[in-house]
Design a protein around this motif. Structure first.
Motif, PDB file in Angstrom:
ATOM      1  N   ARG A   1      48.153  40.531  40.999  1.00  0.00           N
ATOM      2  CA  ARG A   1      48.396  41.135  42.314  1.00  0.00           C
ATOM      3  C   ARG A   1      47.175  41.923  42.799  1.00  0.00           C
ATOM      4  O   ARG A   1      46.845  41.924  43.986  1.00  0.00           O
ATOM      5  CB  ARG A   1      49.619  42.041  42.264  1.00  0.00           C
ATOM      6  N   MET A   2      46.510  42.617  41.869  1.00  0.00           N
ATOM      7  CA  MET A   2      45.340  43.398  42.246  1.00  0.00           C
ATOM      8  C   MET A   2      44.194  42.490  42.680  1.00  0.00           C
ATOM      9  O   MET A   2      43.466  42.792  43.640  1.00  0.00           O
ATOM     10  CB  MET A   2      44.911  44.298  41.085  1.00  0.00           C
ATOM     11  N   VAL A   3      44.021  41.373  41.989  1.00  0.00           N
ATOM     12  CA  VAL A   3      42.987  40.411  42.368  1.00  0.00           C
ATOM     13  C   VAL A   3      43.270  39.829  43.748  1.00  0.00           C
ATOM     14  O   VAL A   3      42.358  39.616  44.564  1.00  0.00           O
ATOM     15  CB  VAL A   3      42.880  39.297  41.307  1.00  0.00           C
ATOM     16  N   GLN A   4      44.537  39.590  44.062  1.00  0.00           N
ATOM     17  CA  GLN A   4      44.906  39.077  45.376  1.00  0.00           C
ATOM     18  C   GLN A   4      44.680  40.116  46.468  1.00  0.00           C
ATOM     19  O   GLN A   4      44.247  39.796  47.577  1.00  0.00           O
ATOM     20  CB  GLN A   4      46.372  38.642  45.369  1.00  0.00           C
ATOM     21  N   ALA A   5      44.972  41.398  46.149  1.00  0.00           N
ATOM     22  CA  ALA A   5      44.792  42.469  47.130  1.00  0.00           C
ATOM     23  C   ALA A   5      43.320  42.771  47.379  1.00  0.00           C
ATOM     24  O   ALA A   5      42.949  43.276  48.445  1.00  0.00           O
ATOM     25  CB  ALA A   5      45.509  43.732  46.653  1.00  0.00           C
ATOM     26  N   TRP A   6      42.490  42.492  46.386  1.00  0.00           N
ATOM     27  CA  TRP A   6      41.039  42.712  46.487  1.00  0.00           C
ATOM     28  C   TRP A   6      40.382  41.397  46.077  1.00  0.00           C
ATOM     29  O   TRP A   6      40.045  41.195  44.917  1.00  0.00           O
ATOM     30  CB  TRP A   6      40.639  43.843  45.544  1.00  0.00           C
ATOM     31  N   PRO A   7      40.249  40.456  47.016  1.00  0.00           N
ATOM     32  CA  PRO A   7      39.795  39.103  46.668  1.00  0.00           C
ATOM     33  C   PRO A   7      38.599  39.135  45.722  1.00  0.00           C
ATOM     34  O   PRO A   7      37.558  39.697  46.026  1.00  0.00           O
ATOM     35  CB  PRO A   7      39.436  38.506  48.028  1.00  0.00           C
ATOM     36  N   ALA A   8      38.774  38.508  44.551  1.00  0.00           N
ATOM     37  CA  ALA A   8      37.765  38.613  43.493  1.00  0.00           C
ATOM     38  C   ALA A   8      37.516  37.247  42.852  1.00  0.00           C
ATOM     39  O   ALA A   8      37.847  37.034  41.685  1.00  0.00           O
ATOM     40  CB  ALA A   8      38.221  39.624  42.447  1.00  0.00           C
ATOM     41  N   PRO A   9      36.923  36.314  43.600  1.00  0.00           N
ATOM     42  CA  PRO A   9      36.695  34.975  43.033  1.00  0.00           C
ATOM     43  C   PRO A   9      35.729  34.975  41.859  1.00  0.00           C
ATOM     44  O   PRO A   9      35.743  34.045  41.046  1.00  0.00           O
ATOM     45  CB  PRO A   9      36.111  34.192  44.216  1.00  0.00           C
ATOM     46  N   ASP A  10      34.893  36.012  41.757  1.00  0.00           N
ATOM     47  CA  ASP A  10      33.916  36.064  40.665  1.00  0.00           C
ATOM     48  C   ASP A  10      34.443  36.793  39.431  1.00  0.00           C
ATOM     49  O   ASP A  10      33.693  37.046  38.496  1.00  0.00           O
ATOM     50  CB  ASP A  10      32.629  36.745  41.136  1.00  0.00           C
ATOM     51  N   SER A  11      35.725  37.163  39.450  1.00  0.00           N
ATOM     52  CA  SER A  11      36.304  37.909  38.330  1.00  0.00           C
ATOM     53  C   SER A  11      37.539  37.191  37.798  1.00  0.00           C
ATOM     54  O   SER A  11      38.673  37.617  38.041  1.00  0.00           O
ATOM     55  CB  SER A  11      36.660  39.337  38.765  1.00  0.00           C
ATOM     56  N   PRO A  12      37.341  36.081  37.087  1.00  0.00           N
ATOM     57  CA  PRO A  12      38.497  35.370  36.515  1.00  0.00           C
ATOM     58  C   PRO A  12      39.178  36.208  35.447  1.00  0.00           C
ATOM     59  O   PRO A  12      38.561  37.078  34.827  1.00  0.00           O
ATOM     60  CB  PRO A  12      37.867  34.115  35.911  1.00  0.00           C
ATOM     61  N   ILE A  13      40.459  35.975  35.262  1.00  0.00           N
ATOM     62  CA  ILE A  13      41.234  36.705  34.264  1.00  0.00           C
ATOM     63  C   ILE A  13      41.159  35.966  32.936  1.00  0.00           C
ATOM     64  O   ILE A  13      41.472  34.774  32.858  1.00  0.00           O
ATOM     65  CB  ILE A  13      42.701  36.846  34.716  1.00  0.00           C
ATOM     66  N   GLU A  14      40.740  36.670  31.900  1.00  0.00           N
ATOM     67  CA  GLU A  14      40.627  36.081  30.571  1.00  0.00           C
ATOM     68  C   GLU A  14      41.616  36.761  29.636  1.00  0.00           C
ATOM     69  O   GLU A  14      41.585  37.980  29.470  1.00  0.00           O
ATOM     70  CB  GLU A  14      39.205  36.247  30.033  1.00  0.00           C
ATOM     71  N   VAL A  15      42.490  35.980  29.039  1.00  0.00           N
ATOM     72  CA  VAL A  15      43.486  36.503  28.106  1.00  0.00           C
ATOM     73  C   VAL A  15      42.981  36.278  26.689  1.00  0.00           C
ATOM     74  O   VAL A  15      42.792  35.127  26.257  1.00  0.00           O
ATOM     75  CB  VAL A  15      44.850  35.828  28.298  1.00  0.00           C
ATOM     76  N   GLY A  16      42.725  37.352  25.974  1.00  0.00           N
ATOM     77  CA  GLY A  16      42.220  37.256  24.612  1.00  0.00           C
ATOM     78  C   GLY A  16      43.332  37.352  23.593  1.00  0.00           C
ATOM     79  O   GLY A  16      44.493  37.000  23.868  1.00  0.00           O
TER      80      GLY A  16
END
Length: 377
Positions: A287-302
Motif C-alpha cells: 500500500r505504501m509503494v502504491q501511495a508513493w509510486p516507487a518503480p525502482d524499489s521492488p519488494i524483496e522477501v528474504g
C-alpha cells in the motif's frame, strides 16, 4: 487551524501549561505540534533527538516551546523543572522505546521505563498544581500468549524481555500511585491527582526514523531507489497513524482534569485501531509503494523469522464505551498520510514540515468530526 479544530478536546488545552516528557521523540514531537496548535504552553523535558533527521528538528520545535534537555532518571533536575513551570497536566512519554536496544541494555531500559515513570508520578503527586497525569506505556505491557483476539485492560501483564517487562513494571507502579490512599500516605493530605496509563499498539506516521522499524526503512529505501527487504512479510500488526493514540491521550487528559470525580478515569486505557487496522506487513508495504509510486524499489522477501509473535492487538472497547473514543482513519488513510509526509520531505528538502504536519492534524480532526468522534465536536 480552523476554529472548529482549535475547539477540539472541549477546548481544554488552550492556555494550559502542559509538560510533555519525551518531547524530542517521534510521538512526542507530533504531540507538541498538536498542543501548540491548540494554544497550549508546552514545556518539553527529554534527551536530545536520537535520530538524524528528526521530526523535532525538522519542525523547529526548539523555537516553538520551552525545550529542556534532561534525563527522566534525574529526579532532582526534573523536580526543578516542574517546580519552575508548574504544569497543570503532564503527559509522560519519555522512554527507552526500542526492543532491540532493550536487548543490548536491559538495565538501562528498566531504569528509564520504570524508575523514570515513578519519578514523574512522585513529583506530580507531591505538587499542589498538577491536575492530571497521562502516563504512556505500551501494548507490550501485556503478557503475550499468542491468542487471536485483542488484549483487554484486565488481562495479565508481563514480559519475557526487558522492554515488555519494564513496561509491565511501569504499569504496576502506576497502579499503586493511582490509589487515593497511596497518595494520602505520601502527602498526608486529601488532594488526589488523577493518573491514567495509556497503552497503544504499533504506530506509524511521517517523521519517524527509528532504528529497525518497518515504515522508516521503507521510506529510506524508496527515497534512495533501493529494493525494500522484508524479514517477516506475514506478521500482522495493529497499524494506526500516530495521531490516533495521541487523540486518545489528549482526550483522556482533558477528562482526567475536568471530571467531577477525580478517579473516574484513573485507570489503564487501550488505544488502537479498529479490527480492519490489523494487516500483514507485506500488505502495508504494498500500500505504501502504491501511495508513493516507487518503480525502482521492488519488494524483496528474504528469510522469514518465525520467532516473532504473529499477532498483537488491543481490545479498545473500554475507550469506545467510556471515553467515546475510537480510531478515525482506515488503513488507506493511514498509509496515504504516512507516505505523503515522507514524500514531501524527501522530494522538497525546503518544505515547511511544521506547517505540513499541522495540516495533517487538521485533516485528521475534520475526518474525526465527520465520524462524530466525541473529542472532535
Amino acid at each position: 487551524m480552523s476554529q472548529a479544530s482549535l475547539a477540539a478536546f472541549g477546548n481544554y488545552y488552550a492556555g494550559r501549561t502542559v509538560l510533555v516528557t519525551g518531547h524530542t521523540g517521534f510521538k512526542g514531537s507530533w504531540l507538541c505540534v498538536w498542543l501548540k496548535a491548540l494554544g497550549a504552553r508546552v514545556i518539553g523535558y527529554a534527551l536530545p533527538p536520537i535520530t538524524e533527521p528528526s521530526m523535532f528538528r525538522l519542525c523547529g520545535l526548539e523555537q516553538q516551546l520551552t525545550h529542556v534537555v534532561g534525563d527522566i532518571r534525574d529526579h532532582g533536575h526534573l523536580a526543578q523543572v516542574i517546580a519552575q513551570h508548574r504544569p497543570e497536566i503532564i503527559i509522560h512519554l519519555a522512554a527507552q522505546a526500542l526492543v532491540v536496544e532493550s536487548l543490548r541494555n536491559p538495565r538501562e531500559t528498566f531504569e528509564v521505563n520504570f524508575m523514570g515513570s515513578m519519578n514523574v508520578l512522585d513529583l506530580a503527586v507531591r505538587s499542589d498544581f498538577v491536575s492530571a497525569v497521562v502516563a504512556i506505556t505500551s501494548d507490550k505491557c501485556y503478557r503475550n500468549v499468542g491468542w487471536e483476539w485483542g488484549y483487554r485492560e484486565i488481562d495479565p501483564l508481563g514480559g519475557v524481555e526487558a522492554y515488555s517487562a519494564s513496561k509491565a513494571a511501569a504499569e504496576n507502579g502506576i497502579g499503586a500511585y493511582q490509589h487515593p490512599a497511596f497518595q494520602a500516605g505520601m502527602t498526608g493530605g486529601p488532594r488526589v491527582v488523577p493518573i491514567a496509563s495509556a497503552r497503544a499498539g504499533n504506530v506509524v506516521g511521517g517523521g519517524d526514523w527509528s532504528e529497525g522499524r518497518l515504515v522508516p526503512d521503507v521510506a529510506r529505501a524508496i527515497s534512495a531507489r533501493r529494493p525494500i527487504a522484508l524479514r517477516s512479510p506475514n506478521a500482522t500488526r495493529p497499524w494506526q497513524h500516530v495521531l490516533e493514540p495521541l487523540s486518545g491521550y489528549l482526550w483522556l487528559g482533558a477528562k482526567l482534569a475536568t471530571a467531577a470525580e477525580p478517579t473516574r478515569y484513573a485507570s489503564g486505557w487501550n488505544f488502537g485501531p479498529i479490527d480492519r487496522g490489523v494487516h500483514p506487513v507485506l500488505d502495508v508495504v504494498q500500500r505504501m509503494v502504491q501511495a508513493w509510486p516507487a518503480p525502482d524499489s521492488p519488494i524483496e522477501v528474504g528469510h522469514v523469522d518465525m520467532s516473532e509473535a504473529m499477532l498483537l492487538a488491543l481490545d479498545c472497547s473500554k475507550a469506545r464505551s467510556h471515553l467515546g473514543w475510537s480510531a478515525s482513519w482506515d488503513i488507506n488513510q493511514t498509509v496515504a498520510a504516512t507516505a505523503g509526509w515522507y514524500r514531501r520531505y524527501y522530494e522538497d528538502r525546503n518544505a515547511d514540515m511544521l506547517a505540513f504536519s499541522t495540516g495533517q492534524i487538521e485533516q485528521y480532526i475534520a475526518d474525526a468530526r465527520a465520524l462524530g468522534q466525541a473529542w472532535a465536536r
